[in-house]
Design a protein around this motif. Structure first.
Motif, PDB file in Angstrom:
ATOM      1  N   ALA A 119      64.446  41.523 -24.818  1.00 35.27           N
ATOM      2  CA  ALA A 119      64.186  42.728 -25.620  1.00 35.27           C
ATOM      3  C   ALA A 119      62.790  42.682 -26.222  1.00 35.27           C
ATOM      4  O   ALA A 119      62.113  43.704 -26.348  1.00 35.27           O
ATOM      5  CB  ALA A 119      65.246  42.864 -26.718  1.00 35.27           C
ATOM      6  N   ILE A 120      62.359  41.448 -26.587  1.00 32.76           N
ATOM      7  CA  ILE A 120      61.004  41.302 -27.138  1.00 32.76           C
ATOM      8  C   ILE A 120      59.969  41.664 -26.068  1.00 32.76           C
ATOM      9  O   ILE A 120      58.954  42.312 -26.340  1.00 32.76           O
ATOM     10  CB  ILE A 120      60.801  39.866 -27.660  1.00 32.76           C
ATOM     11  N   ILE A 121      60.240  41.232 -24.832  1.00 33.53           N
ATOM     12  CA  ILE A 121      59.324  41.535 -23.726  1.00 33.53           C
ATOM     13  C   ILE A 121      59.249  43.044 -23.502  1.00 33.53           C
ATOM     14  O   ILE A 121      58.167  43.624 -23.321  1.00 33.53           O
ATOM     15  CB  ILE A 121      59.774  40.818 -22.443  1.00 33.53           C
ATOM     16  N   LEU A 122      60.392  43.710 -23.532  1.00 33.23           N
ATOM     17  CA  LEU A 122      60.398  45.165 -23.368  1.00 33.23           C
ATOM     18  C   LEU A 122      59.636  45.852 -24.499  1.00 33.23           C
ATOM     19  O   LEU A 122      58.950  46.854 -24.298  1.00 33.23           O
ATOM     20  CB  LEU A 122      61.838  45.685 -23.310  1.00 33.23           C
ATOM     21  N   PHE A 164      65.026  32.359 -27.612  1.00 27.47           N
ATOM     22  CA  PHE A 164      65.728  33.490 -28.213  1.00 27.47           C
ATOM     23  C   PHE A 164      66.761  34.062 -27.244  1.00 27.47           C
ATOM     24  O   PHE A 164      66.485  34.218 -26.050  1.00 27.47           O
ATOM     25  CB  PHE A 164      64.750  34.592 -28.633  1.00 27.47           C
ATOM     26  N   ARG A 165      67.899  34.405 -27.783  1.00 27.17           N
ATOM     27  CA  ARG A 165      68.958  34.970 -26.949  1.00 27.17           C
ATOM     28  C   ARG A 165      68.560  36.324 -26.386  1.00 27.17           C
ATOM     29  O   ARG A 165      68.892  36.664 -25.251  1.00 27.17           O
ATOM     30  CB  ARG A 165      70.255  35.070 -27.784  1.00 27.17           C
ATOM     31  N   HIS A 166      67.858  37.113 -27.193  1.00 21.66           N
ATOM     32  CA  HIS A 166      67.429  38.458 -26.774  1.00 21.66           C
ATOM     33  C   HIS A 166      65.914  38.493 -26.531  1.00 21.66           C
ATOM     34  O   HIS A 166      65.221  39.444 -26.915  1.00 21.66           O
ATOM     35  CB  HIS A 166      67.822  39.494 -27.837  1.00 21.66           C
ATOM     36  N   LEU A 220      54.896  48.750 -26.496  1.00 23.78           N
ATOM     37  CA  LEU A 220      53.692  48.810 -27.334  1.00 23.78           C
ATOM     38  C   LEU A 220      52.437  48.930 -26.478  1.00 23.78           C
ATOM     39  O   LEU A 220      51.483  49.633 -26.831  1.00 23.78           O
ATOM     40  CB  LEU A 220      53.623  47.572 -28.242  1.00 23.78           C
ATOM     41  N   GLY A 221      52.454  48.202 -25.335  1.00 17.63           N
ATOM     42  CA  GLY A 221      51.311  48.311 -24.414  1.00 17.63           C
ATOM     43  C   GLY A 221      51.171  49.723 -23.866  1.00 17.63           C
ATOM     44  O   GLY A 221      50.058  50.259 -23.766  1.00 17.63           O
ATOM     45  N   PHE A 236      54.526  36.492 -17.972  1.00 20.33           N
ATOM     46  CA  PHE A 236      55.726  35.693 -18.169  1.00 20.33           C
ATOM     47  C   PHE A 236      56.193  35.018 -16.887  1.00 20.33           C
ATOM     48  O   PHE A 236      57.081  34.166 -16.917  1.00 20.33           O
ATOM     49  CB  PHE A 236      56.847  36.566 -18.744  1.00 20.33           C
ATOM     50  N   GLY A 237      55.632  35.401 -15.770  1.00 17.19           N
ATOM     51  CA  GLY A 237      56.010  34.751 -14.521  1.00 17.19           C
ATOM     52  C   GLY A 237      55.129  33.566 -14.173  1.00 17.19           C
ATOM     53  O   GLY A 237      55.271  32.981 -13.093  1.00 17.19           O
TER      54      GLY A 237
END
Length: 300
Positions: free
Chosen positions: A277-280, A272-274, A285-286, A261-262
Protein backbone atom coordinates in the motif's frame (compact mmCIF):
# COMPACT_ATOMS: atom_id res chain seq x y z
CA UNK A 1 -30.36 17.19 -88.81
CA UNK A 2 -33.03 19.90 -88.45
CA UNK A 3 -33.57 23.00 -90.60
CA UNK A 4 -35.68 26.03 -89.72
CA UNK A 5 -36.27 29.27 -91.62
CA UNK A 6 -36.90 32.53 -89.81
CA UNK A 7 -36.68 36.30 -90.25
CA UNK A 8 -35.79 37.62 -93.67
CA UNK A 9 -34.47 34.55 -95.48
CA UNK A 10 -32.48 33.36 -92.44
CA UNK A 11 -31.79 29.66 -91.92
CA UNK A 12 -30.89 27.64 -88.85
CA UNK A 13 -29.35 24.21 -89.36
CA UNK A 14 -28.77 22.01 -86.34
CA UNK A 15 -26.46 19.00 -86.78
CA UNK A 16 -26.43 16.36 -84.07
CA UNK A 17 -22.86 15.03 -84.13
CA UNK A 18 -23.95 11.84 -82.31
CA UNK A 19 -26.21 10.90 -85.23
CA UNK A 20 -24.15 12.17 -88.14
CA UNK A 21 -20.72 10.76 -88.87
CA UNK A 22 -17.65 12.97 -88.76
CA UNK A 23 -17.12 12.19 -92.44
CA UNK A 24 -20.69 12.88 -93.53
CA UNK A 25 -21.19 14.88 -96.71
CA UNK A 26 -23.56 17.16 -94.76
CA UNK A 27 -20.53 18.98 -93.34
CA UNK A 28 -19.27 19.63 -96.84
CA UNK A 29 -22.71 20.84 -97.92
CA UNK A 30 -22.64 23.62 -95.32
CA UNK A 31 -18.93 24.34 -95.81
CA UNK A 32 -17.87 23.12 -92.38
CA UNK A 33 -14.18 22.35 -92.54
CA UNK A 34 -12.25 19.72 -90.59
CA UNK A 35 -11.08 22.19 -87.96
CA UNK A 36 -14.65 23.18 -87.09
CA UNK A 37 -15.67 19.52 -86.93
CA UNK A 38 -12.75 18.85 -84.58
CA UNK A 39 -13.91 21.71 -82.33
CA UNK A 40 -17.47 20.37 -82.29
CA UNK A 41 -16.53 16.75 -81.56
CA UNK A 42 -13.97 17.50 -78.85
CA UNK A 43 -15.81 17.36 -75.52
CA UNK A 44 -12.84 19.03 -73.82
CA UNK A 45 -12.69 21.98 -76.21
CA UNK A 46 -12.54 25.26 -74.32
CA UNK A 47 -14.89 28.15 -75.08
CA UNK A 48 -13.52 30.58 -77.65
CA UNK A 49 -14.41 32.38 -80.85
CA UNK A 50 -12.88 32.92 -84.28
CA UNK A 51 -13.77 35.26 -87.13
CA UNK A 52 -12.71 34.70 -90.72
CA UNK A 53 -12.74 38.06 -92.49
CA UNK A 54 -12.34 36.51 -95.92
CA UNK A 55 -15.46 34.35 -95.66
CA UNK A 56 -17.12 36.56 -93.00
CA UNK A 57 -17.69 33.47 -90.89
CA UNK A 58 -18.02 33.71 -87.12
CA UNK A 59 -17.39 30.56 -85.08
CA UNK A 60 -18.39 30.57 -81.41
CA UNK A 61 -17.63 27.67 -79.08
CA UNK A 62 -19.62 28.07 -75.85
CA UNK A 63 -19.61 26.00 -72.65
CA UNK A 64 -22.97 24.35 -71.98
CA UNK A 65 -23.72 22.81 -68.60
CA UNK A 66 -24.06 19.03 -68.61
CA UNK A 67 -27.19 18.45 -66.53
CA UNK A 68 -26.28 14.84 -65.76
CA UNK A 69 -23.66 14.42 -63.06
CA UNK A 70 -20.61 12.38 -63.96
CA UNK A 71 -18.22 11.12 -61.25
CA UNK A 72 -20.29 12.95 -58.60
CA UNK A 73 -19.90 16.40 -60.16
CA UNK A 74 -21.25 18.55 -62.97
CA UNK A 75 -19.08 19.41 -65.95
CA UNK A 76 -19.57 21.25 -69.23
CA UNK A 77 -19.57 20.38 -72.91
CA UNK A 78 -19.02 22.75 -75.85
CA UNK A 79 -21.75 23.82 -78.25
CA UNK A 80 -20.61 25.13 -81.64
CA UNK A 81 -22.25 28.06 -83.46
CA UNK A 82 -21.22 28.89 -87.05
CA UNK A 83 -22.60 32.19 -88.36
CA UNK A 84 -22.22 32.95 -92.05
CA UNK A 85 -24.27 35.76 -93.64
CA UNK A 86 -27.93 34.78 -93.21
CA UNK A 87 -27.19 31.24 -92.06
CA UNK A 88 -26.42 29.85 -88.62
CA UNK A 89 -25.31 26.28 -88.00
CA UNK A 90 -25.22 24.61 -84.59
CA UNK A 91 -23.36 21.37 -83.96
CA UNK A 92 -24.76 19.69 -80.87
CA UNK A 93 -24.78 16.28 -79.21
CA UNK A 94 -26.91 14.31 -76.80
CA UNK A 95 -25.53 16.08 -73.73
CA UNK A 96 -26.40 19.62 -74.86
CA UNK A 97 -29.47 18.78 -76.94
CA UNK A 98 -31.70 20.29 -74.24
CA UNK A 99 -30.38 23.74 -75.18
CA UNK A 100 -31.33 23.14 -78.81
CA UNK A 101 -34.86 22.27 -77.69
CA UNK A 102 -35.08 25.49 -75.68
CA UNK A 103 -33.79 27.56 -78.59
CA UNK A 104 -36.27 25.92 -80.96
CA UNK A 105 -39.22 26.73 -78.68
CA UNK A 106 -38.12 30.34 -78.30
CA UNK A 107 -37.48 30.75 -82.03
CA UNK A 108 -40.98 29.49 -82.85
CA UNK A 109 -42.33 32.43 -80.84
CA UNK A 110 -39.89 34.94 -82.38
CA UNK A 111 -39.71 34.16 -86.08
CA UNK A 112 -38.67 37.78 -86.79
CA UNK A 113 -35.21 37.31 -85.29
CA UNK A 114 -32.05 38.15 -87.18
CA UNK A 115 -29.15 35.69 -87.21
CA UNK A 116 -27.37 37.61 -84.44
CA UNK A 117 -30.59 37.80 -82.40
CA UNK A 118 -30.67 34.03 -82.64
CA UNK A 119 -27.03 33.69 -81.57
CA UNK A 120 -27.27 36.11 -78.64
CA UNK A 121 -30.55 34.66 -77.35
CA UNK A 122 -28.99 31.19 -77.53
CA UNK A 123 -25.95 32.26 -75.52
CA UNK A 124 -28.22 33.95 -72.98
CA UNK A 125 -30.27 30.75 -72.62
CA UNK A 126 -27.09 28.78 -71.98
CA UNK A 127 -26.09 31.14 -69.17
CA UNK A 128 -29.54 31.01 -67.59
CA UNK A 129 -29.33 27.23 -67.22
CA UNK A 130 -26.36 27.58 -64.87
CA UNK A 131 -28.22 29.55 -62.17
CA UNK A 132 -30.61 26.79 -60.93
CA UNK A 133 -27.68 24.37 -60.68
CA UNK A 134 -25.59 26.88 -58.72
CA UNK A 135 -28.50 27.44 -56.33
CA UNK A 136 -28.85 23.66 -55.90
CA UNK A 137 -25.13 23.36 -55.15
CA UNK A 138 -25.40 26.19 -52.62
CA UNK A 139 -28.15 24.28 -50.81
CA UNK A 140 -26.01 21.12 -50.86
CA UNK A 141 -23.12 23.11 -49.44
CA UNK A 142 -25.32 24.39 -46.61
CA UNK A 143 -26.58 20.87 -45.83
CA UNK A 144 -23.06 19.43 -45.78
CA UNK A 145 -21.89 22.28 -43.58
CA UNK A 146 -24.66 21.46 -41.07
CA UNK A 147 -23.76 17.76 -41.14
CA UNK A 148 -20.07 18.53 -40.59
CA UNK A 149 -20.94 20.67 -37.58
CA UNK A 150 -22.69 17.68 -36.04
CA UNK A 151 -20.09 15.09 -37.00
CA UNK A 152 -17.03 15.22 -39.21
CA UNK A 153 -17.19 12.00 -41.24
CA UNK A 154 -15.24 10.83 -44.27
CA UNK A 155 -18.38 10.69 -46.41
CA UNK A 156 -19.21 14.33 -45.69
CA UNK A 157 -15.64 15.42 -46.33
CA UNK A 158 -15.60 13.52 -49.64
CA UNK A 159 -18.87 15.20 -50.65
CA UNK A 160 -17.38 18.57 -49.76
CA UNK A 161 -14.41 17.71 -51.96
CA UNK A 162 -16.76 16.82 -54.84
CA UNK A 163 -18.48 20.19 -54.47
CA UNK A 164 -15.11 21.94 -54.65
CA UNK A 165 -14.27 20.09 -57.87
CA UNK A 166 -17.66 21.09 -59.31
CA UNK A 167 -17.02 24.66 -58.30
CA UNK A 168 -13.67 24.75 -60.09
CA UNK A 169 -15.20 23.34 -63.28
CA UNK A 170 -18.03 25.88 -63.20
CA UNK A 171 -15.78 28.86 -62.46
CA UNK A 172 -13.49 27.92 -65.35
CA UNK A 173 -16.41 27.38 -67.77
CA UNK A 174 -18.26 30.59 -66.87
CA UNK A 175 -15.09 32.67 -67.08
CA UNK A 176 -14.35 31.32 -70.54
CA UNK A 177 -17.91 32.14 -71.66
CA UNK A 178 -17.60 35.69 -70.32
CA UNK A 179 -14.32 36.15 -72.20
CA UNK A 180 -15.96 34.98 -75.45
CA UNK A 181 -18.68 37.62 -75.11
CA UNK A 182 -16.11 40.33 -74.44
CA UNK A 183 -14.18 39.22 -77.52
CA UNK A 184 -17.30 39.59 -79.64
CA UNK A 185 -17.17 43.34 -79.01
CA UNK A 186 -13.71 43.54 -80.59
CA UNK A 187 -14.57 41.67 -83.80
CA UNK A 188 -15.61 43.04 -87.15
CA UNK A 189 -18.96 41.29 -86.75
CA UNK A 190 -19.79 43.59 -83.81
CA UNK A 191 -19.70 46.64 -86.10
CA UNK A 192 -22.45 45.08 -88.19
CA UNK A 193 -24.85 44.80 -85.23
CA UNK A 194 -27.71 47.25 -84.86
CA UNK A 195 -28.49 49.06 -81.58
CA UNK A 196 -30.88 46.39 -80.26
CA UNK A 197 -28.38 43.63 -80.97
CA UNK A 198 -25.60 45.57 -79.25
CA UNK A 199 -27.84 46.12 -76.25
CA UNK A 200 -28.61 42.42 -76.27
CA UNK A 201 -24.90 41.64 -76.28
CA UNK A 202 -24.40 43.93 -73.27
CA UNK A 203 -27.18 42.07 -71.46
CA UNK A 204 -25.38 38.82 -72.23
CA UNK A 205 -22.13 40.19 -70.82
CA UNK A 206 -23.86 41.37 -67.63
CA UNK A 207 -25.52 37.98 -67.21
CA UNK A 208 -22.24 36.14 -67.82
CA UNK A 209 -20.35 38.31 -65.32
CA UNK A 210 -23.06 37.78 -62.69
CA UNK A 211 -22.73 34.06 -63.25
CA UNK A 212 -18.94 34.25 -62.85
CA UNK A 213 -19.34 36.20 -59.59
CA UNK A 214 -21.89 33.68 -58.30
CA UNK A 215 -19.73 30.65 -59.10
CA UNK A 216 -16.61 32.30 -57.64
CA UNK A 217 -18.47 33.12 -54.42
CA UNK A 218 -19.72 29.53 -54.23
CA UNK A 219 -16.17 28.22 -54.66
CA UNK A 220 -14.72 30.67 -52.11
CA UNK A 221 -17.26 29.56 -49.51
CA UNK A 222 -16.38 25.91 -50.18
CA UNK A 223 -12.66 26.68 -49.83
CA UNK A 224 -13.35 28.48 -46.55
CA UNK A 225 -15.39 25.57 -45.19
CA UNK A 226 -12.72 23.07 -46.26
CA UNK A 227 -9.95 25.15 -44.64
CA UNK A 228 -11.97 25.50 -41.45
CA UNK A 229 -12.55 21.77 -41.08
CA UNK A 230 -8.96 21.06 -42.04
CA UNK A 231 -7.90 23.28 -39.12
CA UNK A 232 -10.44 21.59 -36.84
CA UNK A 233 -9.11 18.14 -37.75
CA UNK A 234 -5.51 19.27 -37.23
CA UNK A 235 -6.48 20.75 -33.86
CA UNK A 236 -8.22 17.50 -32.86
CA UNK A 237 -5.14 15.55 -33.89
CA UNK A 238 -2.94 17.84 -31.79
CA UNK A 239 -5.25 17.37 -28.80
CA UNK A 240 -5.13 13.59 -29.26
CA UNK A 241 -1.33 13.60 -29.46
CA UNK A 242 -1.11 15.74 -26.32
CA UNK A 243 -3.41 13.34 -24.48
CA UNK A 244 -1.40 10.30 -25.56
CA UNK A 245 1.86 12.02 -24.62
CA UNK A 246 0.54 12.85 -21.14
CA UNK A 247 -0.68 9.26 -20.65
CA UNK A 248 2.68 7.84 -21.76
CA UNK A 249 4.54 10.12 -19.31
CA UNK A 250 2.23 9.22 -16.43
CA UNK A 251 2.61 5.51 -17.22
CA UNK A 252 6.38 5.82 -16.69
CA UNK A 253 5.83 6.66 -12.99
CA UNK A 254 4.75 3.12 -11.99
CA UNK A 255 7.57 1.69 -14.11
CA UNK A 256 10.15 3.80 -12.31
CA UNK A 257 8.81 2.99 -8.84
CA UNK A 258 8.33 -0.74 -9.43
CA UNK A 259 11.68 -0.87 -11.20
CA UNK A 260 13.35 0.59 -8.13
CA UNK A 261 11.75 -2.01 -5.88
CA UNK A 262 12.75 -4.73 -8.30
CA UNK A 263 16.48 -4.08 -7.80
CA UNK A 264 18.58 -6.92 -6.45
CA UNK A 265 19.27 -5.15 -3.14
CA UNK A 266 17.58 -4.92 0.24
CA UNK A 267 14.02 -3.76 -0.46
CA UNK A 268 12.42 -1.25 1.89
CA UNK A 269 9.01 -1.77 3.52
CA UNK A 270 9.37 -5.56 3.46
CA UNK A 271 8.96 -5.63 7.21
CA UNK A 272 5.56 -3.97 6.91
CA UNK A 273 2.51 -6.14 6.38
CA UNK A 274 0.93 -3.55 4.08
CA UNK A 275 4.12 -2.43 2.36
CA UNK A 276 2.42 -2.76 -1.04
CA UNK A 277 0.00 0.00 0.00
CA UNK A 278 2.94 2.30 0.73
CA UNK A 279 4.31 1.58 -2.76
CA UNK A 280 0.94 2.40 -4.33
CA UNK A 281 0.88 5.63 -2.32
CA UNK A 282 4.31 6.56 -3.64
CA UNK A 283 3.09 5.88 -7.21
CA UNK A 284 -0.03 8.01 -6.63
CA UNK A 285 2.07 10.88 -5.23
CA UNK A 286 4.37 10.56 -8.24
CA UNK A 287 1.37 10.75 -10.60
CA UNK A 288 0.06 13.84 -8.86
CA UNK A 289 3.44 15.53 -8.95
CA UNK A 290 4.11 14.75 -12.61
CA UNK A 291 0.57 15.78 -13.64
CA UNK A 292 0.96 19.15 -11.90
CA UNK A 293 4.26 19.74 -13.69
CA UNK A 294 2.64 18.85 -17.07
CA UNK A 295 -0.27 21.22 -16.39
CA UNK A 296 2.10 24.11 -15.73
CA UNK A 297 4.13 23.35 -18.85
CA UNK A 298 0.98 23.17 -21.05
CA UNK A 299 -0.37 26.45 -19.64
CA UNK A 300 2.89 28.20 -20.44
Amino acid sequence: MAVMHFGENNTWININSDLISEYSSIYDTYEIDDEMIEYALDKNERAHMEYNRRTKTLVVIYNVLNLSREENHYDTIPLTFIVRQNQIVTISNGLNEYIIDQIREELEENMHWSVFNFLLHSLFAISENYFPIIETLNKEQQNISKLLRKKTTKDNLFRLSDLEIEGMYLVSATKQNAVVLEQLKTQQAFKELDDSEREQLEDNIIEANQLVAMTELHLQILHQIANTYNNVLNNNLNDTMKFLTVISILMTVPDIVTGFFGMNVQIPFTEFRHGWAIILLIIALGWIGVSQIIKRIMKD
